[in-house]
Design a protein around this motif. Structure first.
Motif, short mmCIF file in Angstrom:
data_model
loop_
_atom_site.label_atom_id
_atom_site.label_comp_id
_atom_site.label_asym_id
_atom_site.label_seq_id
_atom_site.Cartn_x
_atom_site.Cartn_y
_atom_site.Cartn_z
N GLU A 14 0.83 -1.20 0.00
CA GLU A 14 0.00 0.00 0.00
C GLU A 14 0.86 1.25 0.00
OE1 GLU A 14 -0.43 -2.53 2.18
OE2 GLU A 14 -2.35 -3.34 1.53
N ALA A 18 1.10 4.10 -2.88
CA ALA A 18 0.89 5.50 -2.56
C ALA A 18 2.02 6.35 -3.16
CB ALA A 18 0.81 5.71 -1.05
N GLN A 21 1.45 6.63 -6.84
CA GLN A 21 0.39 7.59 -7.12
C GLN A 21 0.94 9.01 -7.06
OE1 GLN A 21 -3.03 7.39 -4.59
NE2 GLN A 21 -4.20 8.79 -5.85
#
Length: 132
Positions: A14, A18, A21
């Motif tokens: 995760e 992130a 992104q």
């Protein structure tokens, strides 16, 4: 910002996504996707990294694969390198059409644009699947 760290000190998937992104948002801010086909010089290189920024996009996806460990990003990166070559080919054909007043070159460029667009649609669909 997700900053989860596992017991061995590595970032979680995760946290890696992130970061990807944030990299994507930065990339889009620095290199916005043109809303219409830019002038001929941009199709070749002219500071775009080649092929209407597709070579830069391929570099970004390769880095994404490295950061996340998701091999699909590398596969899409490799495919974008091929799409970049097609856009560079379009630039050459359009130049040839202008210099030689060649309808055949224009026809070939048109076919190549359609091929590149179809491939990019497929690649973007794959990226959307990876993000969901």
């Amino acid at each position: 910002m997700i900053a989860e760290i596992t017991e061995d000190g590595t970032a979680t998937v995760e946290a890696k996504f992130a970061r990807v992104q944030r990299l994507a948002e930065t990339h889009m801010a620095l290199f916005p996707v043109p809303r219409q086909l830019p002038g001929l010089p941009y199709l070749g290189d002219a500071g775009t990294g080649g092929g209407l920024f597709r070579a830069m996009w391929a570099d970004f996806l390769a880095e994404t694969a490295e950061l996340t460990g998701v091999s699909a990003f590398q596969e899409i990166s490799d495919a974008y390198r091929e799409v970049s070559k097609k856009w560079t080919g379009v630039a050459g054909l359009l130049h040839e059409a202008g210099v030689a007043s060649s309808r055949e070159s224009l026809h070939s460029a048109s076919k190549l644009v359609h091929e590149a667009a179809e491939e990019e649609q497929h690649l973007m669909s794959r990226l959307m699947e990876l993000s969901s």
